[in-house]
Each structure stands twice: as structure tokens, then as C-alpha cells.
Design an enzyme around this catalytic site. Structure first.
Site, PDB file in Angstrom:
ATOM      1  N   LYS A 235      -1.204  14.746 -10.947  1.00  0.00           N
ATOM      2  CA  LYS A 235      -0.583  13.494 -11.362  1.00  0.00           C
ATOM      3  C   LYS A 235      -0.055  12.781 -10.122  1.00  0.00           C
ATOM      4  O   LYS A 235       0.666  13.377  -9.309  1.00  0.00           O
ATOM      5  CB  LYS A 235       0.553  13.755 -12.351  1.00  0.00           C
ATOM      6  CG  LYS A 235       0.101  14.415 -13.636  1.00  0.00           C
ATOM      7  CD  LYS A 235       1.244  14.570 -14.626  1.00  0.00           C
ATOM      8  CE  LYS A 235       1.644  13.244 -15.229  1.00  0.00           C
ATOM      9  NZ  LYS A 235       2.624  13.408 -16.342  1.00  0.00           N
TER      10      LYS A 235
ATOM     11  N   GLY B  57      -1.793   4.860 -16.137  1.00  0.00           N
ATOM     12  CA  GLY B  57      -0.666   4.207 -16.786  1.00  0.00           C
ATOM     13  C   GLY B  57       0.014   3.247 -15.845  1.00  0.00           C
ATOM     14  O   GLY B  57      -0.455   3.002 -14.722  1.00  0.00           O
ATOM     15  N   GLY B  58       1.144   2.693 -16.292  1.00  0.00           N
ATOM     16  CA  GLY B  58       1.847   1.714 -15.486  1.00  0.00           C
ATOM     17  C   GLY B  58       2.488   2.284 -14.250  1.00  0.00           C
ATOM     18  O   GLY B  58       2.794   1.560 -13.309  1.00  0.00           O
ATOM     19  N   PHE B  59       2.705   3.622 -14.235  1.00  0.00           N
ATOM     20  CA  PHE B  59       3.409   4.237 -13.112  1.00  0.00           C
ATOM     21  C   PHE B  59       2.543   5.220 -12.335  1.00  0.00           C
ATOM     22  O   PHE B  59       3.056   6.001 -11.539  1.00  0.00           O
ATOM     23  CB  PHE B  59       4.671   4.952 -13.608  1.00  0.00           C
ATOM     24  CG  PHE B  59       5.592   4.069 -14.389  1.00  0.00           C
ATOM     25  CD1 PHE B  59       5.927   2.806 -13.930  1.00  0.00           C
ATOM     26  CD2 PHE B  59       6.119   4.495 -15.599  1.00  0.00           C
ATOM     27  CE1 PHE B  59       6.770   1.985 -14.651  1.00  0.00           C
ATOM     28  CE2 PHE B  59       6.965   3.678 -16.335  1.00  0.00           C
ATOM     29  CZ  PHE B  59       7.288   2.409 -15.849  1.00  0.00           C
ATOM     30  N   GLY B  60       1.241   5.222 -12.555  1.00  0.00           N
ATOM     31  CA  GLY B  60       0.395   6.134 -11.801  1.00  0.00           C
ATOM     32  C   GLY B  60      -0.850   6.524 -12.559  1.00  0.00           C
ATOM     33  O   GLY B  60      -1.276   5.851 -13.498  1.00  0.00           O
TER      34      GLY B  60
ATOM     35  N   ASP C   3       7.952  12.121 -25.735  1.00  0.00           N
ATOM     36  CA  ASP C   3       6.630  11.497 -25.868  1.00  0.00           C
ATOM     37  C   ASP C   3       5.701  12.405 -26.671  1.00  0.00           C
ATOM     38  O   ASP C   3       4.558  12.644 -26.297  1.00  0.00           O
ATOM     39  CB  ASP C   3       6.027  11.200 -24.489  1.00  0.00           C
ATOM     40  CG  ASP C   3       4.909  10.154 -24.559  1.00  0.00           C
ATOM     41  OD1 ASP C   3       4.785   9.487 -25.607  1.00  0.00           O
ATOM     42  OD2 ASP C   3       4.163  10.008 -23.572  1.00  0.00           O
TER      43      ASP C   3
ATOM     44  N   LEU D 242      -8.425  11.192 -15.467  1.00  0.00           N
ATOM     45  CA  LEU D 242      -8.174  11.537 -16.868  1.00  0.00           C
ATOM     46  C   LEU D 242      -7.431  10.436 -17.599  1.00  0.00           C
ATOM     47  O   LEU D 242      -7.678  10.176 -18.778  1.00  0.00           O
ATOM     48  CB  LEU D 242      -7.373  12.838 -16.955  1.00  0.00           C
ATOM     49  CG  LEU D 242      -8.048  14.101 -16.409  1.00  0.00           C
ATOM     50  CD1 LEU D 242      -7.083  15.286 -16.481  1.00  0.00           C
ATOM     51  CD2 LEU D 242      -9.320  14.419 -17.185  1.00  0.00           C
TER      52      LEU D 242
END
Length: 518
Positions: free
Chosen positions: A52, A30-33, A164, A27
Site C-alpha cells: 500500500k 483511492g484518494g489517498f494512494g 470500513d 489492485l
């Protein structure tokens, strides 16, 4: 098609604490997963879920990795506490850590995983691309649904800030059309005393983030979420990234110069204050914004000296506290349903009817109360909470053309204090009735009996300050064992009579209170 393991090529199945999960498609990354759409293989109906996966690159230092892991765990904690109690936040299904075997491209590594409820629908960012700019009424609908969610997460015992808020993190559920706030990966606790000047990791999205967040300063106040929500509204109204409307030198916003007529002055001033550069100049809570939207221009600005004179003058913000009798919110509506004043008249008995040939049944498993409703109406069960106003069910007509205030029938169960009586309940309501909506007029207020229990019925009209349309509503309630059982029918005035008969003859008359009432 399921994703496959890069080490062995077999379909990937992840073993969690509460079940096994099979990722289907990616889906987001990102930078962390990354985030995946997945199947919960151990659920009865193999439900869809969101998985996630935290995947931190080796180039991050120890402290950064530690903070990222803490934020990921905090997201799981927030979903565990808040998701099951709101109805507008995804629920947590699982949280676990596993070891990924080495492959030709990846070394062996520890992966943290979080599994949450999958919301079937589209986010507002996709809606904007597909249909174009939102109208003022559509943006007001976003505000009236998301502000109570923010009030809930800011004031709940966990007291967190989302950090966010943006259109892509607000999903419209396809079946119910309600808005759900997702992606709590950046959440932080609300802190009343500023104790640190340490720079923070920026998890949010720069286009919507307030100055203090973009500058990596510690974020303490719920007003940061209100800023991001207002920036999202500007994007929905204009169809353009909010970055182009913000002056980089002083962080002031100039979107109305290009779009002067897209909203009225009332909403423009509210958005203006939500977007003030300094946190102390903004609204300090979602509750304040809700009050401002309900009360109009007299509640838009405070006499805070830091508020710019362009905002419309120094007017004191009025924040009305809501007594228990007015805690509940109609569905996700911003305005409070008015509980009528009792006028001593001769009681009228509403006799229960035993069966209906064209009706369905709803029974609340927690309280034991039952009610029947016509088969051409649709039931939406809810979890009783402050966010839903202790609503356990919302019943609406099927196949109706949407209107600003479509007909709805709500059932609320509210806990009362040990000494609170029916008289106390109604006396408390009279103090708030005139302040709860514009141009309120009581049409009927009388004692009734429902299943041989004393209660009240109130019919009234008013002007909804959000949609600026006239509404008509009826409430029937009884009180027993420190609980108020309230049934509310409300609709736009022109639609009220059209659906009144099934409400009175089917739903209200079929009401069966819990066993302890007898």
C-alpha cells in the site's frame, strides 16, 4: 508483469526496512494512494504480498495531510499487533518511507509504504456478483466468522474500531475457506469518554457507514462496526446496495418490506438492532451479538427505551461471561464447545500406539506436544490466541461434501491459574454446560488415562442454535503445569460415527504430551 518506474522505465523495486518489493499489478486506487499486488524478493519463496502506497494530493491542507499520515501509520501498528495473533487479519511485513525521484509528470516526493500479507481468494463483493444473493445460512456463516474478529480487535489491548466494514473488505481465503478482514486504513481507537466534537475525515464507505460516521462526527463506539457489518449482510441477502433501503430523513431501514421471507424473525430482529440510527440503541459489542445469535429471541432486544417497539418487544439481553474453561471457539464457529462434567466412573486407559503406516505428524514447536493424523485428513495450523480460542491445530477430512457442521478435530492449549486442578477445570464446566447449546445431553463422561496421565473423556449431543442442526462431540483433555491440553472431535450428528474411528484410533491414541509432563 512488473510495474515500471515512471522516471527511468526500469522494473520498479522498492527498498523497505525488511526487504525489497516488486509491484506486479494495481489492485485498487483511492484518494489517498494505491494498493498493489507485489513480490517480496527477499523472502525464501518470493511470497506474494500487498503493498500500500500513501500518495496525498497537494490540494489537501496541512491538518488533513497530518491526519491521513497518522491513520496510515495507525494501520501499520494495528496489523503489527493484531495480524500475527488472529489468523483472520493480514500480518504486517514492512512499513517504511522512501523518496520517489522526479519525473516528467511528478515532482520528487516522499511516499509512505506498508507491506502486508496477501490473502489468496475472492472478496464477498465478487462472490455476490458471481453467484447471486446469499442464503440465510451463508450470511450466518459470515456473521459467525467476522463477529469474533470484531470482538478481538475491539477488546484487544489496542482496542480499535475498523470503520470500513463492507463485503469488498472481507476476503474468503481460497485454501481454507475462512474469512479474513482486510483494509484497516480507517481504524480508530475505542474511546470510552467522548472528549471531542471535532469533525473527522471520513475514510469509510458511505453505503455501509452509520449516521455518525457519514456526518463526520467523532466515532467512539464498536457499535459503528456492527452497523456496517449488518448493512453488508443486507447487501449479501438482497443483492442490492444498502443505500436504497435506508430512509434519508430518519435513517431507518426498510429492506424487509421488499424481502420479507429471506431470513427468519430471529436474524431479522438482530440485524434490525445492529442497524439502529443511534449508537446507544444498537448492540454495544460483538460479544452481545454472538450471545443473541446463540440464545435466540430472548437475547435480541434490551429494555433500552430507545429501542423501537417494532424490534420485537422489551426483552433483556442476556450476556453470559465465559470462564476460562469455555474460552475457546470451535474453529470459527460461534457456539462454544461444551466441556463435559466429570462423573466418577472407573478409569479407562487409552493406550498410545507407536506408528502408523498411513499417517502424518503434527508437532507444536511452542509446547512440544505431538500428534499423528490420517493422510486423508488435512491439517490447518493456527496461532493460539483469544480469537482462535487457543486452538493450535484444526484437522479436517479431505474431499468431504460440506455440511453445516462438517467433521473437525481441534487441539487447544489453554493457560490455567497456578492453583487450578483437573477437578476445578471440570467443575467450572458443569456450570456452563446447559447454557452453551440447546438440548444438551451427556452420553458419556468418564475418567481416562492418556500416556499415564489422568484426564477426562466426554461425549455429548446438542442442538446448534446457528445452523439449527443436531451435533455430536467428544472431548478428551489432560492438565499439567498449569496448562489444559484439550482434543475435541465434533460433527453433525449424522456424520459423527463415519469419522470416529480415525479420531479415536489414530489421533487421540497418538497424542504425545510435552516433555515437561514427564
Amino acid at each position: 508483469m512488473p510495474l515500471c518506474c515512471q522516471a527511468c522505465g526500469m522494473p520498479l523495486i522498492l527498498q523497505g526496512i525488511r526487504g525489497r518489493y516488486q509491484p506486479l499489478e494495481t489492485l485498487a486506487k483511492g484518494g489517498f494512494g494505491a494498493t498493489f499486488k507485489a513480490i517480496d524478493l527477499d523472502s525464501v519463496n518470493q511470497r506474494l504480498c500487498v503493498l500500500k502506497r500513501l500518495d496525498i494530493k497537494d490540494n489537501n491542507d496541512y491538518n488533513t495531510v497530518k491526519k491521513i499520515k497518522e491513520a496510515f501509520k495507525r494501520e501499520a501498528i494495528v496489523l503489527e499487533y493484531l495480524g500475527d495473533n488472529s489468523g483472520n487479519i493480514p500480518s504486517l511485513h514492512d512499513y517504511f518511507c522512501l523518496t520517489a525521484p522526479a519525473s516528467h509528470t511528478y515532482p520528487q516526493q516522499e511516499l509512505n509504504c506498508l507491506v502486508q500479507q496477501y490473502i489468496e481468494g475472492e472478496d464477498l463483493s465478487k462472490e455476490l456478483k458471481e453467484k447471486g444473493r446469499f442464503s440465510q445460512q451463508e450470511v450466518l456463516d459470515v456473521l459467525k466468522q467476522i463477529l469474533p474478529v470484531l470482538q478481538f480487535i475491539h477488546e484487544h489491548k489496542e482496542q480499535v474500531i475498523h470503520l470500513d466494514i463492507k463485503p469488498s473488505n472481507i476476503v474468503r481465503e481460497r485454501d481454507t475457506q475462512k474469512l479474513v478482514l482486510i483494509d484497516f486504513g480507517a481504524v480508530k481507537p475505542v474511546v470510552k469518554v467522548k472528549t471531542s466534537s471535532e469533525k473527522s475525515i471520513v475514510f469509510g464507505t458511505e453505503a455501509y457507514a452509520p449516521p455518525e460516521q457519514r456526518d463526520k462526527n467523532p466515532v467512539f463506539s464498536p457499535s459503528s462496526d456492527l452497523y456496517a457489518l449488518a448493512a453488508s449482510c443486507v447487501e449479501l441477502l438482497t443483492g442490492q446496495s444498502p443505500k436504497i433501503f435506508r430512509d434519508k430523513n430518519n435513517n431507518e431501514w426498510h429492506w424487509r418490506k421488499q424481502y420479507p421471507q429471506i431470513v427468519d424473525e430471529n436474524l431479522a430482529k438482530i440485524l434490525y438492532r445492529m442497524l439502529r440510527p443511534h449508537p446507544d440503541a444498537r448492540f454495544q459489542s460483538a460479544r452481545e451479538v454472538i450471545t443473541a445469535l446463540n440464545e435466540g429471541e430472548t437475547a435480541i432486544t434490551s429494555n433500552n427505551p430507545s429501542t423501537n417497539s417494532n424490534s420485537g418487544g422489551d426483552v433483556t439481553t442476556i450476556i453470559t461471561s465465559r470462564p476460562k474453561v469455555l474460552k475457546f471457539v470451535l474453529g470459527t464457529a460461534l457456539f462454544l464447545i461444551i466441556i463435559g462434567v466429570s462423573i466418577k466412573l472407573y478409569p479407562r486407559t487409552l493406550q498410545p500406539i507407536s506408528s502408523f503406516s498411513t499417517s502424518l505428524s503434527f508437532k507444536d514447536t511452542t509446547s512440544g506436544m505431538e500428534i499423528q493424523y490420517p493422510e486423508n485428513w488435512q491439517l490447518q495450523e493456527q496461532q493460539a490466541s483469544p480469537l482462535t480460542g487457543w486452538t493450535i491445530a484444526r484437522i479436517v477430512p479431505k474431499d468431504i461434501i460440506p455440511s453445516p457442521l462438517s467433521p473437525e478435530f481441534l487441539i487447544n492449549i489453554e493457560e490455567l491459574s497456578q492453583s487450578e486442578t483437573l477437578k476445578d477445570y471440570t467443575n467450572l464446566a458443569i456450570q456452563q454446560i446447559q447454557a452453551s447449546a440447546k438440548d444438551v445431553k451427556i452420553l458419556k463422561s468418564q475418567s481416562i488415562k492418556l500416556h499415564q496421565r489422568e484426564g477426562y473423556q466426554v461425549v455429548y449431543m446438542g442442538q446448534d442454535s446457528i445452523y439449527n442442526v443436531k451435533f455430536k462431540a467428544m472431548q478428551v483433555w489432560i492438565i499439567d503445569h498449569q496448562k489444559a491440553y484439550v482434543m475435541t472431535y465434533r460433527a453433525e450428528e449424522k456424520l459423527y460415527d463415519q469419522f470416529l474411528n480415525p479420531v479415536e484410533q489414530t489421533m487421540i491414541k497418538s497424542f504425545i504430551p510435552p516433555v515437561e509432563l514427564w
